[in-house]
Design a protein around this motif. Structure first.
Motif, short mmCIF file in Angstrom:
data_model
loop_
_atom_site.label_atom_id
_atom_site.label_comp_id
_atom_site.label_asym_id
_atom_site.label_seq_id
_atom_site.Cartn_x
_atom_site.Cartn_y
_atom_site.Cartn_z
N THR A 32 -12.71 4.81 12.24
CA THR A 32 -14.03 5.45 12.12
C THR A 32 -15.12 4.40 12.28
O THR A 32 -16.10 4.61 13.01
N TYR A 42 0.83 -1.20 0.00
CA TYR A 42 0.00 0.00 0.00
C TYR A 42 0.87 1.25 0.00
O TYR A 42 1.93 1.29 0.60
N SER A 69 -2.83 5.22 5.43
CA SER A 69 -3.51 6.20 6.27
C SER A 69 -5.02 6.11 6.11
O SER A 69 -5.76 6.14 7.10
N GLN A 70 -5.48 5.98 4.88
CA GLN A 70 -6.92 5.92 4.60
C GLN A 70 -7.56 4.67 5.21
O GLN A 70 -8.62 4.75 5.81
N LEU A 71 -6.90 3.51 5.06
CA LEU A 71 -7.44 2.27 5.62
C LEU A 71 -7.50 2.33 7.14
O LEU A 71 -8.49 1.90 7.74
N LYS A 72 -6.45 2.85 7.75
CA LYS A 72 -6.45 2.98 9.21
C LYS A 72 -7.57 3.91 9.67
O LYS A 72 -8.30 3.60 10.61
N GLN A 73 -7.70 5.04 9.00
CA GLN A 73 -8.74 5.99 9.35
C GLN A 73 -10.12 5.36 9.17
O GLN A 73 -11.01 5.53 10.00
N GLU A 74 -10.29 4.62 8.09
CA GLU A 74 -11.56 3.95 7.81
C GLU A 74 -11.90 2.94 8.92
O GLU A 74 -13.03 2.87 9.38
N LYS A 78 -9.96 -5.98 5.32
CA LYS A 78 -11.30 -5.68 5.83
C LYS A 78 -12.00 -6.93 6.38
O LYS A 78 -12.82 -6.82 7.29
N ASP A 94 -0.58 6.97 1.54
CA ASP A 94 -1.96 7.50 1.59
C ASP A 94 -2.97 6.38 1.79
O ASP A 94 -3.94 6.55 2.54
N GLN A 95 -2.77 5.25 1.13
CA GLN A 95 -3.69 4.11 1.28
C GLN A 95 -3.64 3.56 2.70
O GLN A 95 -4.68 3.22 3.27
#
Length: 153
Positions: free
Chosen positions: A16, A2, A8-13, A121, A5-6
């Motif tokens: 959340t 990854y 960071s985005q997956l962790k944030q997702e 996921k 950015d990916q």
């Protein structure tokens, strides 16, 4: 692999999603709280949840810069070990003077779920099932024990 950015985005997702899942859960005092950024009220004392590509960890971290103070707080937790284990319903690892990923000396009480990845996921239900009951148990423990730590405020 990854990109940054990916990752960071997956962790944030994930965080959340976890936050939304646990949000309806009230604290032991019956209050709404931020489970992900849990406030102990004691400086240098944190309840932390972490997940990476290999495992998930939940625990108590004592990060006081003074080694003697860090040891005093750790010893205070040891006084509550039976209550703590009764609340979390399992034995956790107890480490005085460990070193974190940044080379900083910390002490911690924690448990690990190996073989899961925040980047898959399909592992998220296992991560949520690992974090949620333990975070609730930490809150219940803290509700009973926190006043014994007021000296460290």
């Amino acid at each position: 692999m990854y990109s940054k950015d990916q990752v960071s985005q997956l962790k944030q997702e994930f965080w959340t999603a976890f936050g939304q899942y646990i949000a309806p859960q009230l604290s032991a005092e019956g209050l709404r709280i931020n489970w992900i950024n849990y406030k102990t009220g004691i400086k240098h004392l944190f309840f932390k949840m972490q997940a990476d590509k290999r495992q998930a960890t939940i625990g108590i971290e004592i990060t006081h810069p003074d080694a003697g103070m860090q040891e005093l707080v750790f010893e205070q937790f040891k006084e509550f070990k039976k209550l703590f284990e009764a609340q979390v319903q399992e034995e956790w690892e107890w480490e005085l003077g460990a070193v974190d990923e940044y080379g900083k000396k910390i002490s911690r009480i924690y448990t690990v779920l190996p073989g899961v990845s925040i980047f898959k996921k399909e592992d998220w239900p296992a991560l949520i099932s690992f974090f949620k009951p333990r975070m609730i148990a930490l809150d219940e423990f803290w509700n009973d024990a926190q006043h014994s730590f007021d000296v460290f405020k």
